[in-house]
Write a protein that holds these residues in place. Structure first.
Motif, PDB file in Angstrom:
ATOM      1  N   VAL A  10       0.840  -1.207   0.000  1.00  0.00           N
ATOM      2  CA  VAL A  10       0.000   0.000   0.000  1.00  0.00           C
ATOM      3  C   VAL A  10       0.871   1.252   0.000  1.00  0.00           C
ATOM      4  N   THR A  11       1.965   1.228   0.749  1.00  0.00           N
ATOM      5  CA  THR A  11       2.871   2.376   0.793  1.00  0.00           C
ATOM      6  C   THR A  11       3.478   2.644  -0.581  1.00  0.00           C
ATOM      7  N   ILE A  12       3.870   1.596  -1.281  1.00  0.00           N
ATOM      8  CA  ILE A  12       4.426   1.762  -2.637  1.00  0.00           C
ATOM      9  C   ILE A  12       3.374   2.353  -3.572  1.00  0.00           C
ATOM     10  N   LYS A  13       2.128   1.862  -3.473  1.00  0.00           N
ATOM     11  CA  LYS A  13       1.060   2.409  -4.317  1.00  0.00           C
ATOM     12  C   LYS A  13       0.849   3.901  -4.039  1.00  0.00           C
ATOM     13  N   ILE A  14       0.886   4.275  -2.775  1.00  0.00           N
ATOM     14  CA  ILE A  14       0.696   5.688  -2.403  1.00  0.00           C
ATOM     15  C   ILE A  14       1.871   6.526  -2.922  1.00  0.00           C
ATOM     16  N   ARG A  15       3.086   6.036  -2.748  1.00  0.00           N
ATOM     17  CA  ARG A  15       4.265   6.778  -3.229  1.00  0.00           C
ATOM     18  C   ARG A  15       4.208   6.967  -4.743  1.00  0.00           C
ATOM     19  N   ASP A  16       3.793   5.917  -5.452  1.00  0.00           N
ATOM     20  CA  ASP A  16       3.649   6.031  -6.908  1.00  0.00           C
ATOM     21  C   ASP A  16       2.619   7.096  -7.277  1.00  0.00           C
ATOM     22  N   ILE A  18       1.739   9.692  -5.444  1.00  0.00           N
ATOM     23  CA  ILE A  18       2.329  10.996  -5.113  1.00  0.00           C
ATOM     24  C   ILE A  18       3.242  11.448  -6.253  1.00  0.00           C
ATOM     25  N   GLN A  19       4.100  10.543  -6.715  1.00  0.00           N
ATOM     26  CA  GLN A  19       5.024  10.865  -7.807  1.00  0.00           C
ATOM     27  C   GLN A  19       4.263  11.231  -9.074  1.00  0.00           C
ATOM     28  N   TYR A  20       3.180  10.504  -9.358  1.00  0.00           N
ATOM     29  CA  TYR A  20       2.351  10.776 -10.527  1.00  0.00           C
ATOM     30  C   TYR A  20       1.802  12.202 -10.482  1.00  0.00           C
ATOM     31  N   PHE A  21       1.207  12.585  -9.347  1.00  0.00           N
ATOM     32  CA  PHE A  21       0.639  13.931  -9.235  1.00  0.00           C
ATOM     33  C   PHE A  21       1.716  15.007  -9.267  1.00  0.00           C
ATOM     34  N   GLU A  22       2.861  14.757  -8.631  1.00  0.00           N
ATOM     35  CA  GLU A  22       3.945  15.746  -8.667  1.00  0.00           C
ATOM     36  C   GLU A  22       4.434  15.959 -10.100  1.00  0.00           C
ATOM     37  N   ASN A  23       4.575  14.875 -10.865  1.00  0.00           N
ATOM     38  CA  ASN A  23       4.998  14.993 -12.264  1.00  0.00           C
ATOM     39  C   ASN A  23       3.957  15.721 -13.104  1.00  0.00           C
ATOM     40  N   LEU A  24       2.677  15.407 -12.874  1.00  0.00           N
ATOM     41  CA  LEU A  24       1.597  16.060 -13.612  1.00  0.00           C
ATOM     42  C   LEU A  24       1.565  17.564 -13.317  1.00  0.00           C
ATOM     43  N   ILE A  25       1.730  17.920 -12.058  1.00  0.00           N
ATOM     44  CA  ILE A  25       1.739  19.338 -11.674  1.00  0.00           C
ATOM     45  C   ILE A  25       2.928  20.049 -12.326  1.00  0.00           C
ATOM     46  N   LEU A  61      -3.284  15.844  -4.868  1.00  0.00           N
ATOM     47  CA  LEU A  61      -2.002  15.480  -4.268  1.00  0.00           C
ATOM     48  C   LEU A  61      -2.078  15.592  -2.750  1.00  0.00           C
ATOM     49  N   ASN A  62      -2.696  16.653  -2.252  1.00  0.00           N
ATOM     50  CA  ASN A  62      -2.819  16.833  -0.805  1.00  0.00           C
ATOM     51  C   ASN A  62      -3.614  15.699  -0.155  1.00  0.00           C
ATOM     52  N   GLU A  63      -4.650  15.212  -0.848  1.00  0.00           N
ATOM     53  CA  GLU A  63      -5.423  14.077  -0.331  1.00  0.00           C
ATOM     54  C   GLU A  63      -4.546  12.832  -0.228  1.00  0.00           C
ATOM     55  N   VAL A  64      -3.748  12.584  -1.259  1.00  0.00           N
ATOM     56  CA  VAL A  64      -2.867  11.414  -1.246  1.00  0.00           C
ATOM     57  C   VAL A  64      -1.794  11.574  -0.169  1.00  0.00           C
ATOM     58  N   LEU A  65      -1.279  12.782   0.015  1.00  0.00           N
ATOM     59  CA  LEU A  65      -0.290  13.018   1.061  1.00  0.00           C
ATOM     60  C   LEU A  65      -0.876  12.776   2.448  1.00  0.00           C
ATOM     61  N   SER A  66      -2.144  13.128   2.646  1.00  0.00           N
ATOM     62  CA  SER A  66      -2.761  12.865   3.951  1.00  0.00           C
ATOM     63  C   SER A  66      -2.975  11.360   4.148  1.00  0.00           C
ATOM     64  N   GLN A  67      -3.273  10.624   3.068  1.00  0.00           N
ATOM     65  CA  GLN A  67      -3.364   9.167   3.179  1.00  0.00           C
ATOM     66  C   GLN A  67      -1.994   8.576   3.540  1.00  0.00           C
ATOM     67  N   TYR A  68      -0.946   9.133   2.957  1.00  0.00           N
ATOM     68  CA  TYR A  68       0.410   8.669   3.252  1.00  0.00           C
ATOM     69  C   TYR A  68       0.746   8.918   4.728  1.00  0.00           C
ATOM     70  N   ALA A  69       0.307  10.059   5.247  1.00  0.00           N
ATOM     71  CA  ALA A  69       0.544  10.367   6.664  1.00  0.00           C
ATOM     72  C   ALA A  69      -0.148   9.348   7.567  1.00  0.00           C
ATOM     73  N   VAL A  70      -1.351   8.915   7.170  1.00  0.00           N
ATOM     74  CA  VAL A  70      -2.066   7.883   7.935  1.00  0.00           C
ATOM     75  C   VAL A  70      -1.259   6.585   7.921  1.00  0.00           C
ATOM     76  N   LEU A  71      -0.732   6.223   6.764  1.00  0.00           N
ATOM     77  CA  LEU A  71       0.059   4.988   6.654  1.00  0.00           C
ATOM     78  C   LEU A  71       1.294   5.025   7.549  1.00  0.00           C
ATOM     79  N   GLN A  72       1.910   6.191   7.655  1.00  0.00           N
ATOM     80  CA  GLN A  72       3.125   6.321   8.461  1.00  0.00           C
ATOM     81  C   GLN A  72       2.865   6.004   9.933  1.00  0.00           C
TER      82      GLN A  72
END
Length: 146
Positions: A10-16, A18-25, A61-72
């Motif tokens: 799940v962490t790898i999926k979230i990181r991917d 995050i990277q997708y949205f950062e590249n798109l932005i 991206l912010n939504e995905v980052l908050s999901q990542y924070a939950v995973l941490q």
């Protein structure tokens, strides 16, 4: 069931994501800078539309980052009740209480990753193995918790 391996998936999926949205932005910002023209209002309208797209992507991206924070904060240790980090088997399927990332496959089993904020998890939160809960007029039995 190895919860650490599932957490890693799940962490790898979230990181991917995050990277997708950062590249798109970054790509959208670059195209925003490339739209210089002498067209006046059309130029400004195009820039505004691109800016709105950047804002929309940033929100996602912010939504995905908050999901990542939950995973941490998730503990991969055993759970005795439905809580963050628990894997719950009901008579309807397997659920991983973490971030809402959809379905993952682990050891040939489908596991739905579900946020603790979802109605399903709210209905079963705090319950233990053998207990039942009802959601949408459907009763489910908690068969196992890891």
């Amino acid at each position: 069931m190895n919860k650490q391996d599932i957490l890693n998936i799940v962490t790898i999926k979230i990181r991917d994501k995050i990277q997708y949205f950062e590249n798109l932005i970054a790509g959208t910002r670059a195209s925003n800078n490339d739209t210089k023209s002498s067209m006046g209002d059309k130029y400004e309208t195009g820039r505004e539309m691109l800016q709105q797209e950047i804002n929309n992507l940033q929100r996602q991206l912010n939504e995905v980052l908050s999901q990542y924070a939950v995973l941490q904060k998730i503990n991969a240790g055993p759970a005795e009740k439905v809580q963050n980090g628990a894997i719950v088997k009901t008579n309807k399927g397997l659920f991983y209480v973490s971030a809402s990332m959809g379905e993952i496959m682990f050891e040939n089993q489908k596991i739905m990753t579900v946020s603790a904020e979802s109605p399903l998890i709210k209905a079963m939160f705090g319950k233990k193995m053998g207990e039942t809960f009802t959601i949408n007029n459907m009763t489910q039995n908690i068969e196992n918790i890891w």
